[in-house]
Design a protein around this motif. Structure first.
Motif: not given
Length: 219
Positions: A153-159
């Motif tokens: 999720y972090k890799i895909l969104t940066g959130d």
């Protein structure tokens, strides 16, 4: 205020436990049978395939619905759906209506991932299925998936906020599976192949328990 409301709603919806309700309708508390877990896997073992499937689908859908509702109501907050979905998982694990003794969160985690991206859900489902067939223990699925998803999720969104929320959820799911890990080490954890080798698995587990009792007497 809307985000707080969605977190509360996510928790309340997560607290609705189909495995528990189906068992109650049959006259018993599922938390006193099988693994003592009020989730789809124990529903499958204790009440059969139909009850297990219904429980799993309901738990997936409730997390999916919570995420989608939050995303619709709060489109400007990138992490709203994720945080609400995590709240749903917490509700499932610590349900308000069941004295905070519920399931372990696997199906709800699946619903959260499905709501985020169905393609990622399919890829992770296939990889986790391969993994569980190799190791023959279902508990590896929630542990590995809950660790992998925050990173993906972090890799895909940066959130970052959403990733932190998912990381907290991963710690919760790992904590709920510590007993499973202990049972694997002692040989007392049911194999995934229980689904098609029920009689052999029941006999193996009975022999394991008898061996443990014999060792305790010798000590």
């Amino acid at each position: 205020m809307k985000l707080i409301l969605m977190i509360v709603i996510g928790y309340v919806i997560g607290s609705i436990n189909p495995a528990y309700l189906i068992a109650r309708a049959r006259g018993f508390d599922i938390r006193r049978r099988g693994s003592g877990n009020a989730g789809a896997s124990n529903a499958l073992i204790v009440m059969g395939k139909k009850a297990g499937l219904v429980s799993a689908l309901f738990d997936i859908f409730k997390a999916f619905a919570v995420v989608k509702i939050a995303q619709h109501l709060l489109p400007s907050i990138a992490y709203a759906g994720i945080v609400s979905g995590v709240s749903c998982v917490f509700g499932h694990v610590f349900p308000l209506f069941m004295h905070f003794h519920g399931g372990k969160g696997l199906a709800c985690l699946g619903g959260l991932i499905l709501a985020f991206d169905y393609r990622l859900f399919l890829v992770m489902f296939i990889l986790e299925l391969i993994l569980v067939l190799i190791v023959d223990y279902i508990c590896v699925v929630p542990i590995s998936a809950s660790i992998a998803f925050p990173l993906i999720y972090k890799i895909l969104t940066g959130d970052t906020r959403g990733s932190v929320a998912l990381g907290i959820m991963a710690l919760l799911i790992f904590y709920k599976h510590i007993e499973n890990i202990k049972r694997i080490r002692s040989g007392a954890e049911a194999h995934f192949s229980f689904l098609w080798k029920r009689n052999q698995e029941v006999e193996r587990l009975r022999d394991t328990v008898e061996d443990d009792m014999a060792e305790e007497k010798e000590e």
